[in-house]
Design a protein around this motif. Structure first.
Motif, PDB file in Angstrom:
ATOM      1  N   UNK A  23       0.961  -1.424   0.008  1.00 36.20           N
ATOM      2  CA  UNK A  23       0.157  -0.154  -0.127  1.00 36.20           C
ATOM      3  C   UNK A  23       0.845   1.256   0.126  1.00 36.20           C
ATOM      4  N   UNK A  24       2.232   1.211   0.430  1.00 34.45           N
ATOM      5  CA  UNK A  24       2.957   2.316   0.378  1.00 34.45           C
ATOM      6  C   UNK A  24       3.112   2.830  -1.038  1.00 34.45           C
ATOM      7  N   UNK A  25       3.602   2.137  -1.983  1.00 32.73           N
ATOM      8  CA  UNK A  25       3.981   2.622  -3.243  1.00 32.73           C
ATOM      9  C   UNK A  25       2.307   3.171  -4.132  1.00 32.73           C
ATOM     10  N   UNK A  26       1.270   2.467  -3.528  1.00 36.93           N
ATOM     11  CA  UNK A  26      -0.137   2.899  -3.999  1.00 36.93           C
ATOM     12  C   UNK A  26      -0.325   4.422  -3.780  1.00 36.93           C
ATOM     13  N   UNK A  57      -5.861  -1.920   9.546  1.00 40.55           N
ATOM     14  CA  UNK A  57      -4.793  -1.010   9.887  1.00 40.55           C
ATOM     15  C   UNK A  57      -3.559  -0.968   9.010  1.00 40.55           C
ATOM     16  N   UNK A  58      -3.102  -2.185   8.656  1.00 38.67           N
ATOM     17  CA  UNK A  58      -1.966  -2.321   7.826  1.00 38.67           C
ATOM     18  C   UNK A  58      -2.176  -1.515   6.409  1.00 38.67           C
ATOM     19  N   UNK A  59      -3.293  -1.761   5.955  1.00 34.02           N
ATOM     20  CA  UNK A  59      -3.575  -1.144   4.724  1.00 34.02           C
ATOM     21  C   UNK A  59      -3.610   0.462   4.928  1.00 34.02           C
ATOM     22  N   UNK A  60      -4.264   0.793   6.016  1.00 31.97           N
ATOM     23  CA  UNK A  60      -4.396   2.337   6.315  1.00 31.97           C
ATOM     24  C   UNK A  60      -2.781   3.018   6.465  1.00 31.97           C
ATOM     25  N   UNK A  61      -2.204   2.222   7.515  1.00 34.17           N
ATOM     26  CA  UNK A  61      -0.774   2.665   7.747  1.00 34.17           C
ATOM     27  C   UNK A  61       0.090   2.801   6.325  1.00 34.17           C
ATOM     28  N   UNK A  62      -0.020   1.673   5.398  1.00 37.83           N
ATOM     29  CA  UNK A  62       0.752   2.068   4.432  1.00 37.83           C
ATOM     30  C   UNK A  62       0.316   3.068   3.523  1.00 37.83           C
ATOM     31  N   UNK A  67       1.426   8.535   1.394  1.00 39.52           N
ATOM     32  CA  UNK A  67       1.031   9.820   1.001  1.00 39.52           C
ATOM     33  C   UNK A  67       1.994  10.853   1.567  1.00 39.52           C
ATOM     34  N   UNK A  68       2.731  10.434   2.666  1.00 44.19           N
ATOM     35  CA  UNK A  68       3.593  11.244   3.256  1.00 44.19           C
ATOM     36  C   UNK A  68       4.700  11.668   2.199  1.00 44.19           C
ATOM     37  N   UNK A  69       5.155  10.464   1.320  1.00 43.21           N
ATOM     38  CA  UNK A  69       6.314  10.487   0.254  1.00 43.21           C
ATOM     39  C   UNK A  69       5.749  11.603  -0.767  1.00 43.21           C
ATOM     40  N   UNK A  70       4.535  11.325  -1.076  1.00 38.20           N
ATOM     41  CA  UNK A  70       4.211  12.204  -2.102  1.00 38.20           C
ATOM     42  C   UNK A  70       3.811  13.723  -1.772  1.00 38.20           C
ATOM     43  N   UNK A 140      -5.590   9.818   7.047  1.00 40.98           N
ATOM     44  CA  UNK A 140      -5.873   8.531   7.832  1.00 40.98           C
ATOM     45  C   UNK A 140      -7.218   8.240   7.781  1.00 40.98           C
ATOM     46  N   UNK A 141      -7.967   9.274   8.111  1.00 43.16           N
ATOM     47  CA  UNK A 141      -9.802   9.112   7.965  1.00 43.16           C
ATOM     48  C   UNK A 141     -10.173   8.474   6.767  1.00 43.16           C
ATOM     49  N   UNK A 142      -9.802   8.958   5.561  1.00 45.51           N
ATOM     50  CA  UNK A 142     -10.148   8.639   4.371  1.00 45.51           C
ATOM     51  C   UNK A 142      -9.621   7.288   3.864  1.00 45.51           C
ATOM     52  N   UNK A 143      -8.425   6.967   4.095  1.00 47.24           N
ATOM     53  CA  UNK A 143      -7.863   5.774   3.887  1.00 47.24           C
ATOM     54  C   UNK A 143      -8.543   4.719   4.753  1.00 47.24           C
ATOM     55  N   UNK A 144      -8.601   4.887   6.172  1.00 46.00           N
ATOM     56  CA  UNK A 144      -9.329   3.978   6.742  1.00 46.00           C
ATOM     57  C   UNK A 144     -10.552   3.379   6.392  1.00 46.00           C
ATOM     58  N   UNK A 145     -11.421   4.613   5.880  1.00 48.64           N
ATOM     59  CA  UNK A 145     -12.633   4.089   5.320  1.00 48.64           C
ATOM     60  C   UNK A 145     -12.400   3.307   4.136  1.00 48.64           C
ATOM     61  N   UNK A 146     -11.512   3.642   3.084  1.00 55.24           N
ATOM     62  CA  UNK A 146     -11.206   2.772   2.017  1.00 55.24           C
ATOM     63  C   UNK A 146     -10.898   1.226   2.511  1.00 55.24           C
TER      64      UNK A 146
END
Length: 195
Positions: A23-26, A57-62, A67-70, A140-146
């Motif tokens: 999920x990080x590169x995504x 949680x792993x998907x959200x954290x990734x 997102x921080x990178x971009x 975090x909120x948006x990615x957690x919902x996804x």
């Protein structure tokens, strides 16, 4: 080796760490299909090979780390125009339009619920130098919902996940956007109502 097989192999071998790594590169703008990763994480969790909440949680954290990178790239290239003509450029244009129309905070949250735009909204957020703490909370909120929607769908779909994946993506995105729109309308009405 197809993407489904590769993703399955990584998740089977690494578990939640594999979900995070994929999920990080995504979210860093590299085309990795988050829907496939999260659905397969859900299938794995549904089989009892991974904890459901840990997969979410792993998907959200990734997503947040990517997102921080971009965001950092956007902040460093704030004075340069985006490349033109590519899918990425069109996604950035959509994100820029969202930022202009709704403001950075709403745009970051709403874009996290849209395919393609969700991966690229970090770049314009960085370019406008949105405060990092606010960016992180909304991301975090948006990615957690996804992640919750797709991991949950994968757990429910089981081995039929590939047939329901595209429909889940469209229905989930539409439902989350509708919920966000209702929330925004109610918030505006409350703000417009005299006390």
């Amino acid at each position: 080796m197809g993407i489904d097989h590769l993703v399955t192999s990584i998740i089977a071998g690494w578990g939640a760490l594999g979900v995070f790594v994929l999920m990080v590169p995504e979210s860093a703008g590299i085309v990795v299909p988050s829907e496939v990763v999260l659905l397969l994480a859900g299938v794995t969790a549904g089989r009892g090979q991974m904890d459901l909440v840990t997969a979410m949680a792993a998907g959200t954290a990734g997503n947040v780390v990517g997102s921080w990178v971009l965001y950092a790239v956007g902040a460093r290239t704030a004075d340069r125009p985006p490349p033109s003509g590519s899918h990425a450029a069109r996604a950035l244009e959509r994100c820029d339009a969202l930022l202009a129309r709704h403001g950075a905070s709403r745009a970051v949250f709403l874009a996290r619920l849209m395919p393609l735009a969700r991966s690229f909204v970090s770049l314009p957020a960085g370019r406008v130098r949105m405060p990092l703490v606010r960016f992180t909370l909304l991301t975090t909120a948006g990615c957690a919902l996804w992640a919750i929607a797709f991991v949950g769908a994968g757990a429910l779909a089981g081995d039929s996940w590939s047939r329901v994946g595209a429909g889940v993506r469209d229905v989930t995105a539409a439902a989350l956007l509708a919920a966000a729109a209702v929330w925004l309308v109610r918030r505006r009405r409350r703000a417009a109502t005299p006390a």
